[in-house]
Design an enzyme around this catalytic site. Structure first.
Site, mmCIF file in Angstrom:
data_model
loop_
_atom_site.group_PDB
_atom_site.id
_atom_site.type_symbol
_atom_site.label_atom_id
_atom_site.label_comp_id
_atom_site.label_asym_id
_atom_site.label_seq_id
_atom_site.Cartn_x
_atom_site.Cartn_y
_atom_site.Cartn_z
ATOM 1 N N ASP A 13 -9.259 -3.228 -7.025
ATOM 2 C CA ASP A 13 -8.844 -2.625 -5.757
ATOM 3 C C ASP A 13 -9.743 -1.435 -5.438
ATOM 4 O OD1 ASP A 13 -7.474 -1.248 -3.662
ATOM 5 O OD2 ASP A 13 -5.608 -2.199 -4.272
ATOM 6 N N HIS A 63 -7.992 -4.888 -1.843
ATOM 7 C CA HIS A 63 -6.798 -4.165 -1.402
ATOM 8 C C HIS A 63 -6.062 -5.000 -0.367
ATOM 9 C CE1 HIS A 63 -4.240 -0.677 -0.881
ATOM 10 N NE2 HIS A 63 -4.378 -0.773 0.440
ATOM 11 N N SER A 72 0.837 -1.200 0.000
ATOM 12 C CA SER A 72 0.000 0.000 0.000
ATOM 13 C C SER A 72 0.878 1.258 0.000
ATOM 14 C CB SER A 72 -0.964 -0.037 1.189
ATOM 15 O OG SER A 72 -1.932 0.985 1.092
#
Length: 592
Positions: free
Chosen positions: A363, A392, A237
């Protein structure tokens, strides 16, 4: 006729007849219809793909790979990874990107183990928690029975993990990755962000999506302490954005042998606009803003002194939090300046380390619109793997959702890279600290973004590598400049000497450590200050020309050749008519 009219006048209206007919339908039918509508709405709203998986025979979606045709990283490393050449099938009861992301944040079913903590103090006084899990810890029945020390000469591969936004070593996906690599015999350390992992802020500096100094110090520290251990990194991330940005800034000088980026936002400006587009994305935006405010509340004494605390607590989105907190502390002019300056997509082209990038096309936080497809394809060190589903950082697989697909893919890639001769080897840095790369908005060779977000003129070009085409273009341009100077100043040879001295200055600045010694008498010593002024004046122009030739290549000279060839007849004719009188006067006079 009168009887029919009376009968119609005394009858019920059409609406009343419809209501009476509807009342005859059992209420259970209405309940089933309401459930069907709610199911269709939720199926669409949550982007469930269970029916699609059933129609494909529960085979899952194929993993798409994007890479350079001549990339040895793919042909010799990624081609050996079964996970990258198969299909990904999500857990049936988590067949939705939102369900996967929600389940990961709530549970995730992480493995159970205990970290060893090491506190590291960076140069500005900040404190970073390094949480270790050694391969020997899993071999011992009890972590306390192992000394936990790593020899300086140990050659066991070492993995550094960079967590995501407001995440630390306790996150479920981090534990999945750490345990998977440690059980394969690797030593793993999680580099927690400042202020996370139960550590207080001990300086006036906070981490953000583009802060790479902490990672740089940690990587250099680990490499100096364990010089024989191959060093690998994985970012997730926001940690993936920091990782790719760091690799692009360092280029060949990083000690990292290989890396993996998972669910990176790539372009922070595009991602920020995406999460404020739809209702479900706005829910994520609000949830992340609440997490950031919780992080700020942990360090209120420091943050309240540096920024407007009331504005921070009233933030309802990530953008508002970045405006009131991140931009103020990190000294960026605007939020967009911060997003453009810190987006890792701007640094992909300079990555010199074998890098695996994994992204899910569904995502809910990091949109596919921000993925730099062409930049990844142009870099022979990068392999980009995309899946139709995954959410995600989710990628749960199996009926029990006990494993993460991306963890398996990353572990296979890093192990194959470690067993291959294609690991990156650190090269000495020749030009000191690197200047920051350009913004994705303005690609002009005359501007640069400084550390504080301000736009300033480029003062140091410092290219890392010069190919034969670039050298040829620069030499040709310098020869043309000298020819023009000589034609304009035939009476003296000063311009020619100045161009030669400027050439010598440029050669010495582009890698020659020892400058060329010039022998001469007093006359040359007197002309030296004048030559220095000429060199100083021409140096910025030459640097701009260098960048222009690197970005344009042969096209600049092709256009110049076409312009000269096509315009020469017209210019020659025009010059003849304009200067014909001078030509006639210069002819020998007729004898009287």
């Amino acid at each position: 006729m009168e009887a029919a009219a009376a009968a119609s006048g005394g009858g019920e209206s059409a609406g009343e007849l419809v209501l009476r007919a509807a009342a005859l339908v059992p209420w259970t039918h209405y309940a089933l219809a309401a459930l069907a509508l709610a199911f269709a709405f939720l199926y669409r709203f949550l982007e469930v793909h269970l029916l699609g998986d059933l129609l494909r025979g529960l085979r899952g979606g194929r993993v798409a790979l994007t890479f350079h045709p001549d990339a040895q990283v793919y042909h010799r490393v990624a081609s050996k990874c079964r996970a990258l050449h198969g299909r990904y099938l999500a857990t049936p009861w988590l067949a939705s990107p939102h369900l996967q992301t929600l389940f990961l944040s709530i549970s995730g079913r992480p493995p159970s183990f205990t970290y060893r903590r090491q506190l590291y103090t960076v140069r500005d006084g900040g404190t970073i928690a390094l949480d270790w899990l050694l391969a020997s810890d899993l071999e011992a029945e009890d972590v306390g029975s192992c000394d936990g020390a790593i020899s300086k000469d140990d050659s066991t591969p070492l993995l550094v993990v960079i967590p995501g936004l407001t995440s630390d070593s306790s996150a479920a996906y981090v534990k999945h990755l750490v345990f998977s690599m440690a059980i394969k015999g690797w030593n793993v350390v999680v580099s927690n962000h400042r202020g996370l992992g139960g550590i207080s802020i001990t300086s006036d500096c906070f981490y953000n999506a583009g802060w790479t100094e902490d990672m740089r110090e940690v990587v250099n520290f680990l490499h100096q302490r364990y010089p024989k251990a191959p060093l690998f990194t994985v970012g997730t991330s926001i940690g993936a954005n920091i990782l790719v940005k760091y690799l692009g800034e360092e280029g060949e000088s990083t000690p990292v042998a290989g890396a993996a980026s998972v669910c990176s936002p790539w372009d922070l400006l595009v991602t920020n606009r995406f999460i404020s587009r739809k209702l479900v994305q706005r829910c994520y935006d609000r949830a992340l803003a609440i997490g950031l405010k919780g992080y700020a509340k942990l360090h209120q004494p420091v943050l309240a002194r540096l920024a407007n605390w009331e504005a921070i607590t009233s933030s309802r989105s990530i953008r508002e939090f970045d405006r009131h907190a991140t931009c103020v502390v990190a000294k960026y002019e605007t939020v967009d300046t911060f997003y453009r300056r810190c987006s890792s997509a701007n640094y992909v082209g300079n990555v010199s380390v074998p890098l695996l990038c994994i992204s899910a096309l569904d995502d809910p936080l990091c949109t596919r619109e921000a993925i730099p497809w062409d930049e990844c394809r142009a870099n022979s060190n990068i392999v980009l793997a995309t899946t139709p589903n995954g959410g995600h950082l989710g990628f749960f697989e199996g009926l029990t959702a006990g494993t993460l697909w991306w963890v398996r893919a990353v572990s296979e890639f890093l192990c194959a890279l470690h067993d291959s001769p294609y690991m990156h080897r650190q090269k000495a840095q020749e030009h000191g600290l690197r200047s920051s790369l350009e913004s994705s908005i303005d690609k002009s060779p005359y501007v640069n973004f400084m550390e504080d977000g301000m736009v300033a003129a480029v003062t140091n070009d410092g290219p890392d590598s010069e190919d034969s085409l670039h050298n040829l273009n620069v030499d040709e341009m310098e020869r043309n400049a000298r020819m023009v100077a000589v034609q304009k100043n035939e009476d003296t040879g000063e311009i020619q000497n100045e161009c030669d001295s400027t050439m010598d200055y440029q050669n010495s600045s582009q890698g020659n450590v020892v400058p060329m010694q010039v022998q001469g008498g007093s006359q040359e010593q007197q002309e030296e200050p004048y030559a220095n002024k000429i060199r100083d004046a021409m140096a910025p122009m030459k640097r701009s020309i260098n960048q222009l030739t690197r970005s344009q290549g042969r096209s600049v000279w092709l256009l110049a050749y076409i312009a000269v060839v096509t315009s020469w007849p017209l210019l020659g004719t025009l010059g003849f008519f304009l200067f014909r009188k001078k030509f006639r006067n210069s002819l020998p006079g007729k004898k009287l």
